[in-house]
Design an enzyme around this catalytic site. Structure first.
Site, PDB file in Angstrom:
ATOM      1  N   GLY A  14      21.299  15.832  -6.295  1.00  0.00           N
ATOM      2  CA  GLY A  14      20.848  15.028  -5.164  1.00  0.00           C
ATOM      3  C   GLY A  14      20.071  15.818  -4.141  1.00  0.00           C
ATOM      4  O   GLY A  14      19.640  15.268  -3.131  1.00  0.00           O
TER       5      GLY A  14
ATOM      6  N   HIS B 265      24.539  16.516   2.539  1.00  0.00           N
ATOM      7  CA  HIS B 265      25.261  15.581   1.682  1.00  0.00           C
ATOM      8  C   HIS B 265      25.421  14.246   2.377  1.00  0.00           C
ATOM      9  O   HIS B 265      26.382  13.523   2.164  1.00  0.00           O
ATOM     10  CB  HIS B 265      26.641  16.121   1.315  1.00  0.00           C
ATOM     11  CG  HIS B 265      26.548  17.412   0.597  1.00  0.00           C
ATOM     12  ND1 HIS B 265      26.588  18.618   1.251  1.00  0.00           N
ATOM     13  CD2 HIS B 265      26.375  17.683  -0.717  1.00  0.00           C
ATOM     14  CE1 HIS B 265      26.457  19.587   0.357  1.00  0.00           C
ATOM     15  NE2 HIS B 265      26.322  19.054  -0.828  1.00  0.00           N
TER      16      HIS B 265
ATOM     17  N   ASP C  25      -8.754 -14.564   6.324  1.00  0.00           N
ATOM     18  CA  ASP C  25      -9.214 -13.177   6.366  1.00  0.00           C
ATOM     19  C   ASP C  25      -9.502 -12.766   7.806  1.00  0.00           C
ATOM     20  O   ASP C  25     -10.318 -13.388   8.487  1.00  0.00           O
ATOM     21  CB  ASP C  25     -10.479 -13.024   5.527  1.00  0.00           C
ATOM     22  CG  ASP C  25     -11.014 -11.611   5.624  1.00  0.00           C
ATOM     23  OD1 ASP C  25     -10.308 -10.694   5.182  1.00  0.00           O
ATOM     24  OD2 ASP C  25     -12.115 -11.429   6.179  1.00  0.00           O
TER      25      ASP C  25
HETATM   26  P1  ADP Z   1      -8.824  -1.956   4.631  1.00  0.00           P
HETATM   27  O1  ADP Z   1      -9.152  -3.057   3.666  1.00  0.00           O
HETATM   28  O2  ADP Z   1      -9.409  -0.660   4.213  1.00  0.00           O
HETATM   29  O3  ADP Z   1      -7.420  -1.927   5.062  1.00  0.00           O
HETATM   30  P2  ADP Z   1      -9.417  -3.263   7.142  1.00  0.00           P
HETATM   31  O4  ADP Z   1      -8.100  -3.915   7.114  1.00  0.00           O
HETATM   32  O5  ADP Z   1      -9.786  -2.500   8.344  1.00  0.00           O
HETATM   33  O6  ADP Z   1      -9.707  -2.328   5.929  1.00  0.00           O
HETATM   34  O7  ADP Z   1     -10.555  -4.331   6.931  1.00  0.00           O
HETATM   35  C1  ADP Z   1     -10.388  -5.404   6.084  1.00  0.00           C
HETATM   36  C2  ADP Z   1     -11.556  -6.348   6.283  1.00  0.00           C
HETATM   37  O8  ADP Z   1     -12.703  -5.853   5.657  1.00  0.00           O
HETATM   38  C3  ADP Z   1     -11.270  -7.687   5.656  1.00  0.00           C
HETATM   39  O9  ADP Z   1     -10.736  -8.553   6.622  1.00  0.00           O
HETATM   40  C4  ADP Z   1     -12.615  -8.146   5.130  1.00  0.00           C
HETATM   41  O10 ADP Z   1     -13.202  -9.106   5.976  1.00  0.00           O
HETATM   42  C5  ADP Z   1     -13.485  -6.925   5.168  1.00  0.00           C
HETATM   43  N1  ADP Z   1     -13.931  -6.583   3.810  1.00  0.00           N
HETATM   44  C6  ADP Z   1     -13.184  -6.137   2.793  1.00  0.00           C
HETATM   45  N2  ADP Z   1     -13.948  -5.925   1.701  1.00  0.00           N
HETATM   46  C7  ADP Z   1     -15.212  -6.243   2.043  1.00  0.00           C
HETATM   47  C8  ADP Z   1     -16.482  -6.254   1.348  1.00  0.00           C
HETATM   48  N3  ADP Z   1     -16.572  -5.880   0.064  1.00  0.00           N
HETATM   49  N4  ADP Z   1     -17.560  -6.644   2.024  1.00  0.00           N
HETATM   50  C9  ADP Z   1     -17.467  -7.032   3.303  1.00  0.00           C
HETATM   51  N5  ADP Z   1     -16.311  -7.046   4.014  1.00  0.00           N
HETATM   52  C10 ADP Z   1     -15.204  -6.657   3.394  1.00  0.00           C
END
Ligand code: ADP
Ligand code: MG
Length: 554
Positions: free
Chosen positions: A52, A232, A539
């Site tokens: 462990g 432990h 999103d």
């Molecule tokens: P990660 O995905 O690296 O965690 P974030 O959370 O900062 O990044 O950003 C996510 C956002 O990025 C999503 O809400 C989406 O709108 C945008 N996103 C993800 N992939 C793409 C893409 N291929 N083209 C444009 N926007 C994208």
């Protein structure tokens, strides 16, 4: 629940099997020990203890370290028979050193085995390791020389004395190197005793160990920390309100450096107990080095990693060892033991600054841009909600990325439209991380480069500017409408503007597009990894873009 197995025996057996499967230079002997095969001749080291604590001890089987290891069940000492068999197996007439952590069960079983081996004519020397100052109930006079019992672990008042923890691997390494150089039995043992005498440790954790089949060994409230925990899952000696990690490390270093005799040349070991992130442990090492330097100690070597763990305990131990050239030479010597990392020579703790932040464009002079400012304000106010959406469908950093990029600006944003958009873009590219850092950064930077030096949004061809931003984002990430990204909001808005629609029309289409992202499984970005779990979750990037066009519309 902190374990995949629900009983303690299966992972013990399978874990040992996995260790052997993963290496070609060790074997399991049915009499209860792991042995280094094809060992070179000379004094051999046998250690062991409860399982462990991996990689302790099996990870330290290797030329220049241990010759055999006797694993007990999880947090249970091995029995005397195991130790005797291992001792017999490794002895080639040169004698055997037992490295024993100071726990009653370990001491007894190794002691019985040593006595039985002696009756058979095998010469055995025992090195007892007791470095944990939390269990020092003795005079605590910090002479670094123990209490004169020859083992350096006595706790006074007849107690069991200091427990053996982090110093164990340092003892094993120094002894192993001495043995590999052909030193004779008594010398090898003395090298180990010397290390044991000069090393002291203390541990701290935020909770207990969750071994298979058992409840967490103890639990703490969110605002508590336990000082002086053992390996432990034992409770510590001191439960406290959580203090800053800086203060905790300062106190711990003060204690162990003092108890080690305040040596002026030291090795410092930051050891993870199994449930602490690597980056945090590195940060703790940096703090420990600072503390040692402020005490006037010269840091000769550092070590940082999970070496002596307490299953999955969320904690760390700090060990300080007083060193000299001879000892460094032994610690630096090569070994084939896979868990040993060569101690690193110390070259100071640098100041880590992000130079790129210094020359970011500001947006603090010129005409105010009320629409863009209103958008920034709105996104910042919603950052927790946005993070929550990203947590459901992605990884939960979205709001943080927005804040990193936008919070540094003083509102209202000032400058020409192009300059402000450019500043926003640069801030995303440099300050924020993740996909949104790149996507929003490029979007705003491209718009900034296209917008020219108009003083007011009403003088800007927003259809053309937003189109340029959109094209850049599509070229970068390849997302189409329907993929559940920012494109779902931007593209309908751009098409509306190109059709001669008003900003209000554009905002309406952007919002409709953003809301629709909740109805489909995302096709791009991290939300695509979670499949159906993203259903019903809008999103966050698309929502922020919808808010952008709404802000432009005023
Ligand atoms: P990660 O995905 O690296 O965690 P974030 O959370 O900062 O990044 O950003 C996510 C956002 O990025 C999503 O809400 C989406 O709108 C945008 N996103 C993800 N992939 C793409 C893409 N291929 N083209 C444009 N926007 C994208
Ligand atoms: Mg994310």
């Amino acid at each position: 629940m902190g374990a995949f197995f629900d009983d303690a025996t299966t992972p013990y057996r399978l874990g040992l099997a996995g260790m052997v499967a993963g290496r070609s230079d060790i074997a399991w002997r049915d009499r209860g020990f792991l042995e280094l095969t094809d060992r070179k001749k000379g004094v051999a080291l046998v250690s062991g203890g409860g399982s462990g604590h991996e990689p302790l001890h099996a990870g330290f089987l290797g030329e220049g370290m241990l010759g055999a290891v006797c694993p007990g069940h999880i947090f249970t000492s091995p029995n005397a028979r195991q130790v005797l068999e291992a001792t017999r197996a490794v002895d080639d007439g040169s004698g055997v050193v037992h490295v024993v952590k100071n726990y009653t069960g370990d001491v007894m079983n190794f002691g019985v085995a040593a006595a039985l081996a002696a009756e058979e004519g095998i010469r055995v020397e025992t090195v007892l390791v007791g470095d944990d100052v939390a269990t020092d109930l003795g005079d605590g006079n910090g002479d670094g020389g123990g209490n004169g019992d020859g083992d350096g672990v006595a706790g006074g008042s007849g107690g069991p004395g200091r427990r053996g923890t982090g110093a164990t691997i340092l003892v094993e390494k120094a002894c192993g190197a001495a043995a590999a150089r052909g030193a004779e039995l008594g010398v090898v043992a003395d090298v180990g005793r010397n290390v044991a005498r000069r090393a002291r440790s203390i541990a701290m954790s935020l909770g207990g160990a969750r071994t298979p089949g058992s409840a967490e060994s103890f639990s703490l409230a969110d605002d508590e920390a336990e000082f002086g925990v053992g390996i432990h899952g034992e409770r510590g000696v001191d439960r406290r309100k959580r203090m800053s990690v800086e203060d905790a490390v300062a106190e711990m270093i003060d204690e162990v450096h003092g108890a080690a005799g305040s040596p002026d040349r030291v090795l410092v070991l930051a050891n993870g107990l199994g449930g602490i992130a690597g980056l945090e442990l590195e940060a703790i090492l940096a703090l420990a080095c600072g503390e040692l330097e402020s005490r006037g100690a010269r840091i000769e070597r550092t070590m940082c990693g999970n070496y002596i763990t307490a299953w999955d305990m969320a904690g760390f131990s700090l060990t300080v060892l007083g060193v000299d050239d001879d000892l460094l030479d032994l610690l630096d010597a090569p070994t084939s033991a896979p868990a040993w990392d060569a101690p690193a020579p110390y070259s100071g703790v640098p100041e880590i600054s992000d130079g790129a932040l210094d020359d970011l464009p500001a947006a603090d002079s010129g005409p105010a841009q009320p629409e863009l400012s209103a958008w920034v304000e709105r996104v910042l106010a919603a950052s927790d909600e946005l993070t929550e959406l990203d947590r459901k469908a992605g990884d939960g950093d979205f709001g943080v990325n927005m804040r990193e990029a936008l919070a540094p600006f003083d509102l209202p944003l000032r400058g020409t439209v192009g300059a402000v958009l450019h500043a926003l873009g640069e801030s995303y590219l440099v300050r924020a991380g993740g996909t949104s850092g790149a996507v929003f950064g490029l979007f705003f930077a491209t718009m900034g480069a296209t917008a020219g030096d108009a003083e007011s949004l009403s003088d800007v061809d927003l259809a053309a500017v937003a189109r340029a931003g959109l094209d850049a984002v599509v070229e970068l990430g390849g997302a189409q409408v329907g993929d559940g990204t920012v494109v779902d909001a931007i593209e309908p808005a751009v098409l509306a503007l190109e059709d001669g629609g008003t900003l209000a029309d554009a905002a309406h289409h952007a919002a409709t597009g953003a809301e629709a992202t909740a109805d489909r499984v995302a096709g791009k970005g991290r939300a695509s990894y979670v499949g159906d779990a993203a259903k019903g979750v809008a999103d966050p990037g698309a929502l922020v873009m919808a808010r952008f066009f709404e802000a432009l519309a005023g």
